[in-house]
Enzyme design. Structure first.
Site, PDB file in Angstrom:
ATOM      1  N   ASP A  10       0.849  -1.186   0.000  1.00  0.00           N
ATOM      2  CA  ASP A  10       0.000   0.000   0.000  1.00  0.00           C
ATOM      3  C   ASP A  10       0.891   1.243   0.000  1.00  0.00           C
ATOM      4  O   ASP A  10       2.101   1.168   0.175  1.00  0.00           O
ATOM      5  CB  ASP A  10      -0.960   0.003   1.190  1.00  0.00           C
ATOM      6  CG  ASP A  10      -0.234  -0.046   2.529  1.00  0.00           C
ATOM      7  OD1 ASP A  10       0.959  -0.381   2.549  1.00  0.00           O
ATOM      8  OD2 ASP A  10      -0.862   0.259   3.550  1.00  0.00           O
ATOM      9  N   ASP A  40       2.075   4.690   1.608  1.00  0.00           N
ATOM     10  CA  ASP A  40       2.133   5.363   2.911  1.00  0.00           C
ATOM     11  C   ASP A  40       2.020   6.867   2.712  1.00  0.00           C
ATOM     12  O   ASP A  40       2.767   7.453   1.916  1.00  0.00           O
ATOM     13  CB  ASP A  40       3.447   5.032   3.621  1.00  0.00           C
ATOM     14  CG  ASP A  40       3.622   3.535   3.856  1.00  0.00           C
ATOM     15  OD1 ASP A  40       2.709   2.932   4.435  1.00  0.00           O
ATOM     16  OD2 ASP A  40       4.656   2.983   3.447  1.00  0.00           O
ATOM     17  N   ASP A  51      -3.991   3.248   5.220  1.00  0.00           N
ATOM     18  CA  ASP A  51      -3.916   4.009   6.465  1.00  0.00           C
ATOM     19  C   ASP A  51      -3.306   5.372   6.178  1.00  0.00           C
ATOM     20  O   ASP A  51      -2.808   5.630   5.079  1.00  0.00           O
ATOM     21  CB  ASP A  51      -3.127   3.265   7.548  1.00  0.00           C
ATOM     22  CG  ASP A  51      -1.723   2.877   7.094  1.00  0.00           C
ATOM     23  OD1 ASP A  51      -1.204   3.492   6.142  1.00  0.00           O
ATOM     24  OD2 ASP A  51      -1.135   1.957   7.691  1.00  0.00           O
TER      25      ASP A  51
END
EC number: 2.7.7.19
Length: 479
Positions: free
Chosen positions: A202, A204, A253
């Site tokens: 993913d 960041d 996130d």
């Protein structure tokens, strides 16, 4: 008694707004609880759902084309959510629905809807780096730090990754270009932009509107997939939120930071995207190796770390003219630990104007001592450094959130000593201070080192607080 209000009791306009929104005459309790929300409710009521449906469909076509969902299903899910309040009688749930609907109607178009229109031309700004030349050096440095002993009996938490990560990554690449004043990236993807051989999962990110963005994205995923999406807040990670699906699979996130923090984070511009300066990322990597868990990760997959470190070493060589000749001078700086008080004293006088740095391993103790100093010039860089810094009477005060490794009783391991030096250098970069000579010595101190076993390590600071979450399906917000 829960009576229905009559029109002589309450102002007609407010009553009508609430009545239209609920598709029923509100009870006395509902009216009094919701009347202060009338302005938000009115915005929701007049919101053009057809345009919103069209934007979500365009987002689906561009970023989630492989998800098997029809246009009619997307429309039904959207209209169902925007009428959910008509079947809801719990005041707490009504407040949650209003809050989340308000985020969608006031922010979605500017945050995610804009990704569907023609993008500005990409400004190609890549430099050709010779990463291969640094691979052997990186491997040598990492090999000397590969000293963690893996406890096979230790149960490791699994990080389940959603199949939607690749779709969200595609969206994030465009988002980073469109919102490059408020969102920057770091980690593997940022290094991939420098070295295409880097593998990444993913993306960041650091951003200034994390909560709003994640809510909008969670709804986009919900409307496209039909899955229940949950946003979680972790107490021991500052201003951190994560999106997971109903099966607890990780999607994305984000750390939220203030705009003034964003302004001072060192960054470079590549293909219309701002990434955290790889020099800063290299210092963070050196700092994180003081964390015993990170050394265990290194032991499990050294080649992954090698590719990243080689990329960052080549960047600093090219950008700062660092010469890797093994000349370390006074690096790492001398570190003395007081295990009882959990403070490490770093001798800094050879490099900086402040003569020493007191590194606290307990954040609340540092906060208390700063109050006692009656000093108001501390710098808080939030999750960028996980610490405040204060320089007072030629002494730096700061907090270190990682473990401290010991090579013998009462002796700081050189891996942690370098991590503490890197932590101080992060401050120098963030405040535009001098750091290049210190950086050169620090990196050269990592060359040609023998493995030194870990004798023990300190425990990390325990963070109080509870987990927070937003459950869209159940209309619950707990923060």
């Amino acid at each position: 008694m829960n009576r229905n209000p009559d029109q002589n009791t309450f102002p007609n306009i407010t009553l009508k707004i609430i009545e239209t929104y609920l598709s029923r005459v509100p009870s006395v309790n509902e009216y009094h609880m919701l009347k202060l929300q009338a302005r938000n409710i009115q915005k929701i009521t007049v919101f053009n759902k057809d345009i919103f449906v069209s934007l979500v469909k365009k987002n689906k076509k561009r970023f989630f084309s492989d998800v098997n969902t029809s246009a009619s299903e997307i429309k039904d899910r959207i209209l169902s959510y925007f009428s959910k309040q008509t079947q809801t009688y719990n005041i707490g749930k009504l407040f949650t629905i209003i809050e989340l609907q308000s985020v969608l109607v006031t922010t979605y178009t500017d945050i995610l809807g804009v990704l569907t229109i023609k993008a500005p031309n990409v400004i190609s700004s890549k430099i050709s780096y010779n990463v291969t030349s640094m691979e052997e050096l990186a491997r040598d440095m990492l090999n000397s730090m590969n000293v963690a002993i893996i406890d096979k009996a230790k149960v490791m938490g699994r990080h389940n990754v959603s199949s939607l990560v690749k779709n969200v990554n595609k969206l994030m690449e465009e988002y980073l270009r469109r919102h490059n004043k408020s969102c920057i990236c770091y980690g593997s993807y940022s290094l991939y932009l420098i070295n295409p051989n880097i593998l990444y999962g993913d993306i960041d990110i650091l951003q200034t509107n994390s909560r709003t963005f994640l809510i909008d994205l969670a709804f986009l995923i919900k409307f496209i997939t039909g899955n229940n999406i949950i946003l979680s807040k972790i107490p021991y990670l500052r201003n951190y939120m994560v999106i997971k699906d109903e099966n607890d699979n990780h999607i994305i996130d984000s750390f939220n930071i203030r705009q003034d923090t964003m302004n001072v984070v060192p960054k470079i511009f590549i293909d219309n995207i701002y990434i955290v300066d790889p020099t800063f990322q290299l210092l963070n990597m050196i700092k994180m190796f003081s964390q015993i868990d990170r050394l265990e990760d290194l032991s499990k997959d050294p080649e992954k770390f090698n590719a990243r470190m080689a990329t960052m070493l080549e960047y600093v060589r090219y950008t700062h003219g660092i010469v890797f000749d093994g000349k370390r001078n006074n690096m790492p700086m001398k570190c003395i630990i007081d295990e009882n008080n959990r403070i490490v004293t770093v001798t800094t006088k050879d490099y900086f104007s402040f003569k020493k740095c007191l590194v606290y391993l307990d954040e609340n103790v540092l906060s208390s001592d700063i109050l006692d100093l009656n000093a108001d010039t501390s710098c808080d860089f939030e999750s960028v450094t996980n610490s405040v810094y204060l320089i007072h009477d030629n002494i730096m005060y700061t907090y270190f959130s990682n473990t401290i490794l010991l090579s013998d009783k009462g002796k700081v391991h050189e891996i942690s000593a370098r991590g503490l030096c890197a932590h101080i250098l992060l401050y120098q970069m963030l405040t535009s201070g001098e750091y290049k000579q210190c950086l050169s010595d620090l990196l050269n101190s990592m060359m040609n080192r023998d493995k030194i076993p870990i004798y023990s390590h300190t425990e990390r600071d325990k963070k109080p607080g509870r987990h927070g979450f937003i459950n869209i399906e159940k209309d619950i917000i707990v923060f």
